[in-house]
Design an enzyme around this catalytic site. Structure first.
Site, PDB file in Angstrom:
ATOM      1  CB  CYS A 127      70.716 -25.698  60.070  1.00  0.00           C
ATOM      2  SG  CYS A 127      71.832 -24.562  60.821  1.00  0.00           S
TER       3      CYS A 127
HETATM    4  N1  SAJ Z   1      72.253 -36.496  61.092  1.00  0.00           N
HETATM    5  C1  SAJ Z   1      71.863 -37.814  60.862  1.00  0.00           C
HETATM    6  N2  SAJ Z   1      72.468 -38.506  59.856  1.00  0.00           N
HETATM    7  C2  SAJ Z   1      73.436 -37.929  59.069  1.00  0.00           C
HETATM    8  C3  SAJ Z   1      73.808 -36.589  59.321  1.00  0.00           C
HETATM    9  C4  SAJ Z   1      73.208 -35.894  60.334  1.00  0.00           C
HETATM   10  O1  SAJ Z   1      71.001 -38.353  61.556  1.00  0.00           O
HETATM   11  O2  SAJ Z   1      73.967 -38.616  58.188  1.00  0.00           O
HETATM   12  C5  SAJ Z   1      71.577 -35.737  62.150  1.00  0.00           C
HETATM   13  C6  SAJ Z   1      72.514 -35.212  63.195  1.00  0.00           C
HETATM   14  O3  SAJ Z   1      72.707 -36.150  64.222  1.00  0.00           O
HETATM   15  C7  SAJ Z   1      71.763 -33.970  63.684  1.00  0.00           C
HETATM   16  C8  SAJ Z   1      71.051 -33.484  62.440  1.00  0.00           C
HETATM   17  O4  SAJ Z   1      70.992 -34.595  61.545  1.00  0.00           O
HETATM   18  O5  SAJ Z   1      70.831 -34.316  64.675  1.00  0.00           O
HETATM   19  C9  SAJ Z   1      71.748 -32.319  61.745  1.00  0.00           C
HETATM   20  O6  SAJ Z   1      73.076 -32.704  61.612  1.00  0.00           O
HETATM   21  P1  SAJ Z   1      74.104 -31.926  60.579  1.00  0.00           P
HETATM   22  O7  SAJ Z   1      75.311 -32.811  60.447  1.00  0.00           O
HETATM   23  O8  SAJ Z   1      73.404 -31.532  59.364  1.00  0.00           O
HETATM   24  O9  SAJ Z   1      74.613 -30.702  61.430  1.00  0.00           O
HETATM   25  P2  SAJ Z   1      74.039 -29.241  61.573  1.00  0.00           P
HETATM   26  O10 SAJ Z   1      72.629 -29.190  61.976  1.00  0.00           O
HETATM   27  O11 SAJ Z   1      75.033 -28.551  62.450  1.00  0.00           O
HETATM   28  O12 SAJ Z   1      74.105 -28.667  60.102  1.00  0.00           O
HETATM   29  C10 SAJ Z   1      75.078 -27.734  59.770  1.00  0.00           C
HETATM   30  C11 SAJ Z   1      74.600 -27.071  58.517  1.00  0.00           C
HETATM   31  N3  SAJ Z   1      75.389 -25.898  58.271  1.00  0.00           N
HETATM   32  C12 SAJ Z   1      74.761 -24.785  57.874  1.00  0.00           C
HETATM   33  O13 SAJ Z   1      73.551 -24.711  57.730  1.00  0.00           O
HETATM   34  C13 SAJ Z   1      75.611 -23.611  57.624  1.00  0.00           C
HETATM   35  C14 SAJ Z   1      74.718 -28.010  57.326  1.00  0.00           C
HETATM   36  O14 SAJ Z   1      74.493 -27.281  56.109  1.00  0.00           O
HETATM   37  C15 SAJ Z   1      76.087 -28.614  57.260  1.00  0.00           C
HETATM   38  O15 SAJ Z   1      76.175 -29.483  56.129  1.00  0.00           O
HETATM   39  C16 SAJ Z   1      76.287 -29.400  58.533  1.00  0.00           C
HETATM   40  O16 SAJ Z   1      76.317 -28.423  59.599  1.00  0.00           O
HETATM   41  C17 SAJ Z   1      77.590 -30.150  58.513  1.00  0.00           C
HETATM   42  O17 SAJ Z   1      77.944 -30.672  57.430  1.00  0.00           O
HETATM   43  O18 SAJ Z   1      78.185 -30.288  59.584  1.00  0.00           O
END
Ligand code: SAJ
Length: 441
Positions: free
Chosen positions: A282
């Site tokens: 995403c």
């Molecule tokens: N990450 C960082 N620092 C952060 C947060 C995330 O480096 O502070 C990295 C993670 O390690 C990962 C990437 O970013 O590699 C994405 O992480 P994510 O927490 O955004 O997780 P996702 O990719 O599963 O995003 C999903 C998304 N959900 C949908 O699109 C429906 C996002 O909108 C959500 O906010 C997120 O999950 C969530 O909050 O868990």
């Protein structure tokens, strides 16, 4: 009132009654981590649901009550299949018998960072081939603003049916967060926008039967843009803290302490954390749907491009940290044994898509390191054409340097600190440990 108007009111009225009485026959195209939970929610609400997917294996498993989506246990899926409320097929002619269709297919990026619309086009072609009056079609796949009106609507309008009277077309962004213990499909607010007000109202009515909170908006473009704002917001803020990590590294400031202290501000701040890069299907992808579309209009989405660059540089930053840490220990990267802890794109999941761990491992291997890894969620992976199998955590004790790339909860961090010679921690997983052997991002 003209005959056509009378007929169109009849069409809308009939579909509304079917939805309200939960007699509407619901179709979900794409039974992945979005489509299957959605199918389950409508089946639970009492609708008869037909899942349609191109994967015979998915169809077999759904019809056997054997879930492949972590958020849907067999104990939930099985009874719905046995009761006849939920069935799956690869045959799109089922659309002939359906009243509503949700399209939940992937929208990846091509290598050129252009949107790959092939899954949406293919699904819409199949739906259009069996399309009939009185249908509600809702696109849920994340895409650029304008897709529903410019791409999907013409494919359905070829039937000669009139949108907003003979059929109804909406966009509703998927917000599924796999593994989230608090927010699941039923209780995540559902945004929906239609091609016409009547479409929006039909979409609102439909989702209200199975989901707790529906948020109607004025158009499909608004609904498409809502999703892109949500995920672009994350990607840019992660890019911001990653850049801050690089700055703090050069200034000898602990970026983790800075963020934790900033997070005490009770308003106007939301903590994000630096890491080895941006993974998942995403966050690193959705914003480029927006920048691709704005570029068509001659507008450069500079924040997105810059954040994409910064996030993309983080694996290189991590590898430089490892090289400097080994150098301090009088060792070159060349022929060093480097053990990677955690390779999935984020903690406590098994998904490798776009995982920065793969970049880190490839870059280190290309500098001559011998790579091993531990990850309880990922048994094997392919790297530069070869296959690697997960090694036990004790392997860290044999390595010249350990790199924590993904901070799974299952790891024994105390034992890791005990047994390792040198650890580069990219996730602040060892924040409670003090040791000269720990190098933080
Ligand atoms: N990450 C960082 N620092 C952060 C947060 C995330 O480096 O502070 C990295 C993670 O390690 C990962 C990437 O970013 O590699 C994405 O992480 P994510 O927490 O955004 O997780 P996702 O990719 O599963 O995003 C999903 C998304 N959900 C949908 O699109 C429906 C996002 O909108 C959500 O906010 C997120 O999950 C969530 O909050 O868990």
């Amino acid at each position: 009132m003209s005959d056509a108007l009378i007929a169109s009111h009849a069409t809308a009225g009939m579909l509304e009654h079917k939805i309200l009485e939960r007699r509407a026959r619901v179709g979900i195209v794409g039974l992945g981590y979005v489509g299957l939970p959605l199918a389950v929610e409508f089946a639970r609400a009492g609708f008869t649901v037909t899942g349609i997917d191109i994967s015979p294996e998915k169809i077999r498993r759904v019809n056997a009550g054997d879930s492949y989506v972590g958020d849907i246990p067999n104990s939930t899926l099985g009874p719905l299949v046995e009761s006849g409320k939920l069935a799956a097929t690869t045959d799109f002619s089922a659309v002939l018998e359906l009243d509503t269709i949700n399209i939940c297919v992937p929208t990846p990026l091509r290598k050129t960072k252009d949107p790959d619309m092939s899954y949406i086009v293919s699904a819409c072609q199949e739906v259009a081939a069996h399309f009939h009056a009185g249908m509600l079609v809702i696109l849920e796949s994340t895409t650029y603003p304008g897709t529903t009106d410019e791409l999907v609507l013409p494919m359905l309008a070829k039937s000669g049916l009139q949108v907003g009277t003979d059929f109804f077309l909406c966009f509703s962004p998927e917000r599924v967060d796999p593994g989230n213990p608090r927010y699941q499909t039923a209780n995540i607010p559902k945004v929906v926008g239609g091609v016409t007000p009547a479409c929006t109202e039909m979409g609102r009515l439909f989702y209200s039967q199975a989901l707790e909170h529906v948020v109607p908006v004025s158009s499909t473009q608004v609904a498409e843009m809502v999703k892109l704002l949500e995920n672009t917001f994350r990607m840019i803020n992660i890019g911001l803290v990653n850049e801050l990590a690089v700055m703090c590294g050069h200034m000898g400031i602990d970026v983790w302490e800075v963020i934790d202290a900033a997070a005490t501000k009770p308003f106007g701040f939301m903590p994000f954390y630096p890491g080895p890069g941006l993974g998942g299907h995403c966050i690193p992808i959705d914003p480029f749907y927006l920048s691709w579309k704005t570029r068509q209009a001659g507008i450069e989405a500079r924040f997105i491009e810059l954040a994409g660059y910064i996030n993309g540089q983080m694996p290189h930053f991590v590898v430089d940290k490892v090289q400097m840490a080994l150098n301090q220990a009088g060792k070159p990267v060349m022929r060093s044994h480097i053990h990677i802890m955690g390779v999935a794109y984020k903690r406590n999941i098994d998904d490798l898509r776009e995982s920065p761990a793969l970049d880190v491992m490839m870059l280190l291997e290309r500098r001559g390191a011998r790579i091993t890894y531990s990850d309880p969620w990922v048994r094997t992976l392919r790297l530069d054409g070869g296959e690697l199998t997960a090694a036990p955590e004790t392997t860290a004790g044999e390595a010249d340097c350990v790199v924590i790339v993904t901070d799974h909860s299952a790891f024994d961090y105390a034992a890791l600190v005990e047994r390792s010679r040198l650890i580069v921690d990219t996730r602040n997983a060892l924040k409670s440990f003090r040791s000269e052997k720990i190098v933080r991002l």
